[in-house]
Design a protein around this motif. Sequence first.
Motif, PDB file in Angstrom:
ATOM      1  N   LEU A   1      -6.468  -4.572   5.721  1.00 44.05           N
ATOM      2  CA  LEU A   1      -5.304  -3.686   5.883  1.00 44.05           C
ATOM      3  C   LEU A   1      -4.331  -3.831   4.704  1.00 44.05           C
ATOM      4  CD1 LEU A   1      -3.363  -2.867   9.050  1.00 44.05           C
ATOM      5  CD2 LEU A   1      -2.098  -3.623   7.061  1.00 44.05           C
ATOM      6  N   LEU A   2      -4.095  -5.074   4.292  1.00 45.58           N
ATOM      7  CA  LEU A   2      -3.109  -5.322   3.220  1.00 45.58           C
ATOM      8  C   LEU A   2      -3.451  -4.513   1.952  1.00 45.58           C
ATOM      9  CD1 LEU A   2      -1.606  -8.747   2.274  1.00 45.58           C
ATOM     10  CD2 LEU A   2      -2.448  -7.236   0.493  1.00 45.58           C
ATOM     11  N   TYR A   3      -4.734  -4.534   1.567  1.00 48.33           N
ATOM     12  CA  TYR A   3      -5.117  -3.845   0.322  1.00 48.33           C
ATOM     13  C   TYR A   3      -5.107  -2.326   0.512  1.00 48.33           C
ATOM     14  CZ  TYR A   3      -6.427  -8.624  -0.516  1.00 48.33           C
ATOM     15  OH  TYR A   3      -6.377  -9.974  -0.621  1.00 48.33           O
ATOM     16  N   ALA A   4      -5.554  -1.895   1.674  1.00 49.32           N
ATOM     17  CA  ALA A   4      -5.543  -0.451   1.953  1.00 49.32           C
ATOM     18  C   ALA A   4      -4.096   0.060   1.924  1.00 49.32           C
ATOM     19  CB  ALA A   4      -6.176  -0.195   3.320  1.00 49.32           C
ATOM     20  N   MET A   5      -3.188  -0.733   2.496  1.00 52.03           N
ATOM     21  CA  MET A   5      -1.765  -0.343   2.502  1.00 52.03           C
ATOM     22  C   MET A   5      -1.236  -0.213   1.062  1.00 52.03           C
ATOM     23  SD  MET A   5       1.354  -2.675   3.922  1.00 52.03           S
ATOM     24  CE  MET A   5       1.008  -3.935   2.694  1.00 52.03           C
TER      25      MET A   5
END
Length: 413
Positions: free
Chosen positions: A106-110
């Motif tokens: 999620l962190l990288y997609a965000m």
Amino acid sequence: MTLRNKQIVIAVTGGIAAYKTAQLVREVQAEGAQVRVVMTASATSFVAAKTFQALSGSPVAITDNGLFDQAGMDHITLARWADLIVIAPASANSIAKLIHGEADELLYAMCLAHEGQVAIAPAMNQQMWSNVATQENINGLRNRGFLIWGPADGAQACGEVGPGRMLEVSELLQLVLSRFENTAFAGQHIVITAGPTHEAIDPVRYIGNRSSGKMGFALAEAALAAGARVTLVAGPTEQICSPRIHVIHVETAAEMHLAVFQQLDDCDLFIACAAVADYRVANIAAEKIKKHSEHLSLELEPTEDILRDVKQAQPKLFCVGFAAETEHTIEYARDKLVRKKLDMIIANQVGSSEQGFSSDYNAVEILTADSQESIARMRKTALAPKILDAIHQQLLNRKENSNVRYLKKSHST
Ligand code: PMT
């Protein structure tokens, strides 16, 4: 409360420094910001998500599970929500993933979905930090507009000493504040000189000095954050800055002089931070000088004094000089203030590795004709916004004084 109404995502990746991030969440909130915490799976093996949940008062996002969005699109919701994303600590692995645009957590997609700024506070072993792969990744991210905060130099959790420690929470907080704090120079054009100059002796040798450009580049970033259009005239240096700063690379004092004068037409503020050579070789050898005798004499001639010439050409332009001194710092700086007819001079004591030339740190005295302010030793990135605040305050005082003079004059006539 500088961060009132600001929405900040603090993103945590796997590293021992994650325990410090808990305090960062508290301090950013104390400045009035709303905080959401995002973690990678590996970060949760260093600090429990519950710790961040309790501190931030909101659920922690680790995977897309609809905590923030009923449609299960947390990465998009958070990316749109955030005014700023701060990744602290940013591990070597997370930095590598960011440069490749990976989106497996999620962190990288965000981060991919976020249109605003992402700041990263690297934290890793010093060899991992110095590794060419990490350095290339960091430089790539910087070129794409990521803010790189740190790392600091010092003792590491692994027992080694060197660059790679996450910045202290107080330093990270200052950097967060500096992103929102001011629009003091909105719309103004600030010209800054930085770094050393190199004056050729022959095709392979030059006269130079130990300036790294760090102070001047930090000022340029701070001026950009304060809303200015920034032109940075930089001597030979390895520093990299935001692509939104217009950098003109030069080598010699003569080239710096020319480049600065080409920017003066619409310049609102000139800051001369460069360590410009005072002398150059009068007759540069066309070929490499061979060792023929025990002694070699070079005839030197003075270079152009850029700062003095700028003030002479544009007496109304607010001009700030720097004075690097090893002794009688204030006295010598004040002498330069008067001789070059400057509006302000920043005196820094140099000669130790603790501050000044090449160091990440500096401590300064800010002098004007009728004031003196000390700023204690701190990172150049934290010091630069304070110097700009002091300049802004002087400009405001001048405006007020000239209004008073104008009112008095019109009253008496
Ligand atoms: O680059 P860093 O490693 O971060 O280090 C920062 C610094 C120590 C170089 C910086 O903080 C600093 O002090 N810069 C000025 C260095 C200096 O030696 O100044 P000076 O005393 O030689 O000159 C006084 C002023 O006149 C300076 O503003 C200088 O930029 C300017 N000058 C000097 C000579 C010249 N020919 N032209 C100039 O414009």
